[in-house]
Design a protein around this motif. Sequence first.
Motif, PDB file in Angstrom:
ATOM      1  N   GLU A 119       0.254   7.983 -14.533  1.00  0.00           N
ATOM      2  CA  GLU A 119      -0.322   6.861 -14.738  1.00  0.00           C
ATOM      3  C   GLU A 119       0.107   5.824 -13.734  1.00  0.00           C
ATOM      4  OE1 GLU A 119      -0.687   3.493 -18.122  1.00  0.00           O
ATOM      5  OE2 GLU A 119      -0.842   5.479 -18.801  1.00  0.00           O
ATOM      6  N   THR A 120      -0.556   5.038 -13.008  1.00  0.00           N
ATOM      7  CA  THR A 120      -0.313   4.027 -11.920  1.00  0.00           C
ATOM      8  C   THR A 120       0.530   2.882 -12.734  1.00  0.00           C
ATOM      9  OG1 THR A 120      -1.785   4.880 -10.316  1.00  0.00           O
ATOM     10  CG2 THR A 120      -0.827   2.819  -9.993  1.00  0.00           C
ATOM     11  N   LEU A 121       1.703   2.715 -12.192  1.00  0.00           N
ATOM     12  CA  LEU A 121       2.300   1.573 -12.833  1.00  0.00           C
ATOM     13  C   LEU A 121       1.675   0.362 -12.378  1.00  0.00           C
ATOM     14  CD1 LEU A 121       5.747   2.747 -13.416  1.00  0.00           C
ATOM     15  CD2 LEU A 121       4.183   2.419 -15.255  1.00  0.00           C
ATOM     16  N   GLU A 122       1.386  -0.682 -13.046  1.00  0.00           N
ATOM     17  CA  GLU A 122       0.975  -2.042 -12.496  1.00  0.00           C
ATOM     18  C   GLU A 122       1.968  -2.935 -12.269  1.00  0.00           C
ATOM     19  OE1 GLU A 122      -2.062  -2.698 -11.477  1.00  0.00           O
ATOM     20  OE2 GLU A 122      -2.704  -0.715 -11.602  1.00  0.00           O
ATOM     21  N   ARG A 123       2.259  -3.559 -11.043  1.00  0.00           N
ATOM     22  CA  ARG A 123       3.398  -4.234 -10.845  1.00  0.00           C
ATOM     23  C   ARG A 123       3.368  -5.577 -11.581  1.00  0.00           C
ATOM     24  NH1 ARG A 123       5.287  -5.597  -4.526  1.00  0.00           N
ATOM     25  NH2 ARG A 123       7.248  -6.791  -5.338  1.00  0.00           N
ATOM     26  N   HIS A 124       2.258  -6.361 -11.663  1.00  0.00           N
ATOM     27  CA  HIS A 124       2.103  -7.593 -12.533  1.00  0.00           C
ATOM     28  C   HIS A 124       3.477  -8.537 -12.587  1.00  0.00           C
ATOM     29  CE1 HIS A 124      -1.575  -6.238 -14.155  1.00  0.00           C
ATOM     30  NE2 HIS A 124      -1.112  -5.199 -14.744  1.00  0.00           N
ATOM     31  N   ALA A 125       3.738  -8.805 -11.232  1.00  0.00           N
ATOM     32  CA  ALA A 125       4.764  -9.814 -10.906  1.00  0.00           C
ATOM     33  C   ALA A 125       4.521 -11.195 -11.267  1.00  0.00           C
ATOM     34  CB  ALA A 125       5.396  -9.588  -9.536  1.00  0.00           C
ATOM     35  N   ALA A 176      13.014 -16.386 -14.073  1.00  0.00           N
ATOM     36  CA  ALA A 176      13.143 -15.084 -13.899  1.00  0.00           C
ATOM     37  C   ALA A 176      11.648 -14.316 -13.568  1.00  0.00           C
ATOM     38  CB  ALA A 176      13.209 -14.444 -15.386  1.00  0.00           C
ATOM     39  N   LYS A 177      11.914 -13.281 -13.213  1.00  0.00           N
ATOM     40  CA  LYS A 177      10.821 -12.385 -12.584  1.00  0.00           C
ATOM     41  C   LYS A 177      10.474 -11.448 -13.302  1.00  0.00           C
ATOM     42  CE  LYS A 177       8.534 -10.914  -8.297  1.00  0.00           C
ATOM     43  NZ  LYS A 177       8.805 -10.699  -6.644  1.00  0.00           N
ATOM     44  N   LYS A 178       9.273 -11.151 -13.921  1.00  0.00           N
ATOM     45  CA  LYS A 178       8.914  -9.955 -14.640  1.00  0.00           C
ATOM     46  C   LYS A 178       8.353  -9.234 -13.674  1.00  0.00           C
ATOM     47  CE  LYS A 178       5.963  -8.887 -18.453  1.00  0.00           C
ATOM     48  NZ  LYS A 178       4.633  -9.438 -19.211  1.00  0.00           N
ATOM     49  N   GLU A 179       8.478  -7.873 -13.561  1.00  0.00           N
ATOM     50  CA  GLU A 179       7.873  -6.817 -12.818  1.00  0.00           C
ATOM     51  C   GLU A 179       8.019  -5.543 -13.392  1.00  0.00           C
ATOM     52  OE1 GLU A 179       7.664  -6.356  -8.042  1.00  0.00           O
ATOM     53  OE2 GLU A 179       9.677  -7.066  -9.005  1.00  0.00           O
ATOM     54  N   TYR A 180       6.866  -4.886 -13.521  1.00  0.00           N
ATOM     55  CA  TYR A 180       6.897  -3.544 -13.964  1.00  0.00           C
ATOM     56  C   TYR A 180       7.365  -3.629 -15.536  1.00  0.00           C
ATOM     57  CZ  TYR A 180       5.934  -1.590  -9.325  1.00  0.00           C
ATOM     58  OH  TYR A 180       5.541  -1.465  -8.195  1.00  0.00           O
ATOM     59  N   GLN A 223       3.319   5.691  -3.279  1.00  0.00           N
ATOM     60  CA  GLN A 223       4.588   6.482  -3.786  1.00  0.00           C
ATOM     61  C   GLN A 223       4.293   6.389  -5.341  1.00  0.00           C
ATOM     62  OE1 GLN A 223       7.639   4.085  -2.117  1.00  0.00           O
ATOM     63  NE2 GLN A 223       7.660   5.231  -0.423  1.00  0.00           N
ATOM     64  N   ASN A 224       4.037   5.368  -6.025  1.00  0.00           N
ATOM     65  CA  ASN A 224       3.786   5.362  -7.531  1.00  0.00           C
ATOM     66  C   ASN A 224       2.766   6.507  -7.869  1.00  0.00           C
ATOM     67  OD1 ASN A 224       5.729   3.401  -8.075  1.00  0.00           O
ATOM     68  ND2 ASN A 224       4.192   1.858  -7.932  1.00  0.00           N
ATOM     69  N   ASP A 274       0.778  -1.303  -0.116  1.00  0.00           N
ATOM     70  CA  ASP A 274       0.222   0.192   0.069  1.00  0.00           C
ATOM     71  C   ASP A 274       0.962   1.399  -0.067  1.00  0.00           C
ATOM     72  OD1 ASP A 274      -2.237  -1.282  -0.005  1.00  0.00           O
ATOM     73  OD2 ASP A 274      -2.547  -1.292   2.218  1.00  0.00           O
ATOM     74  N   ILE A 275       1.962   1.301   0.578  1.00  0.00           N
ATOM     75  CA  ILE A 275       2.952   2.302   0.770  1.00  0.00           C
ATOM     76  C   ILE A 275       3.685   2.698  -0.425  1.00  0.00           C
ATOM     77  CG2 ILE A 275       5.082   3.225   1.609  1.00  0.00           C
ATOM     78  CD1 ILE A 275       4.304   1.790   4.453  1.00  0.00           C
ATOM     79  N   PHE A 276       3.843   1.370  -1.292  1.00  0.00           N
ATOM     80  CA  PHE A 276       4.580   1.582  -2.524  1.00  0.00           C
ATOM     81  C   PHE A 276       3.572   2.130  -3.346  1.00  0.00           C
ATOM     82  CE2 PHE A 276       7.975  -1.910  -1.713  1.00  0.00           C
ATOM     83  CZ  PHE A 276       8.753  -1.090  -0.893  1.00  0.00           C
TER      84      PHE A 276
END
Length: 139
Positions: free
Chosen positions: A30-36, A55-59, A23-24, A18-20
């Motif tokens: 435009e709010t970036l979706e994390r979509h990890a 691998a981990k796809k994030e942002y 901040q975004n 929620d804090i992150f």
Amino acid sequence: MINFKKVEQGTLESTINDIFKEQNEQHFEETLERHAEVIAIGAYDGEKIIGGIIAKKEYQNIHVSMLAVSNEYRGQDIGSQLLMEIEKLGRESGIINLTLTTRSYQAVEFYKKAGFSVFGTLDDMPMQGVTKYYFNKRL
């Protein structure tokens, strides 16, 4: 008075997320979706798994956390092909950067040959006498 105590990861994670998110919203129009998303691709010889990449796809980044090929299959470009698969997925989904780390006794020259650039090193990490290399490849 503020105090500190150990807490279960799950209990703390939603508050930190929620804090992150806040901040975004403050820093981006435009709010970036994390979509990890975890990506795992195996290399097979018939039915036998001989290596792979995780691998981990994030942002807009993919971070390679693990890449390995069994000793008897090295030198056949399997590792390079695994990296190319991740790059292909990255390009198809608008990824900007690929990142990864390796240790001095592992695959430093392999990643340089694959087009990755060193952007940092840390001596004696994770143990004395070993250097950790931080790599980036811009897509």
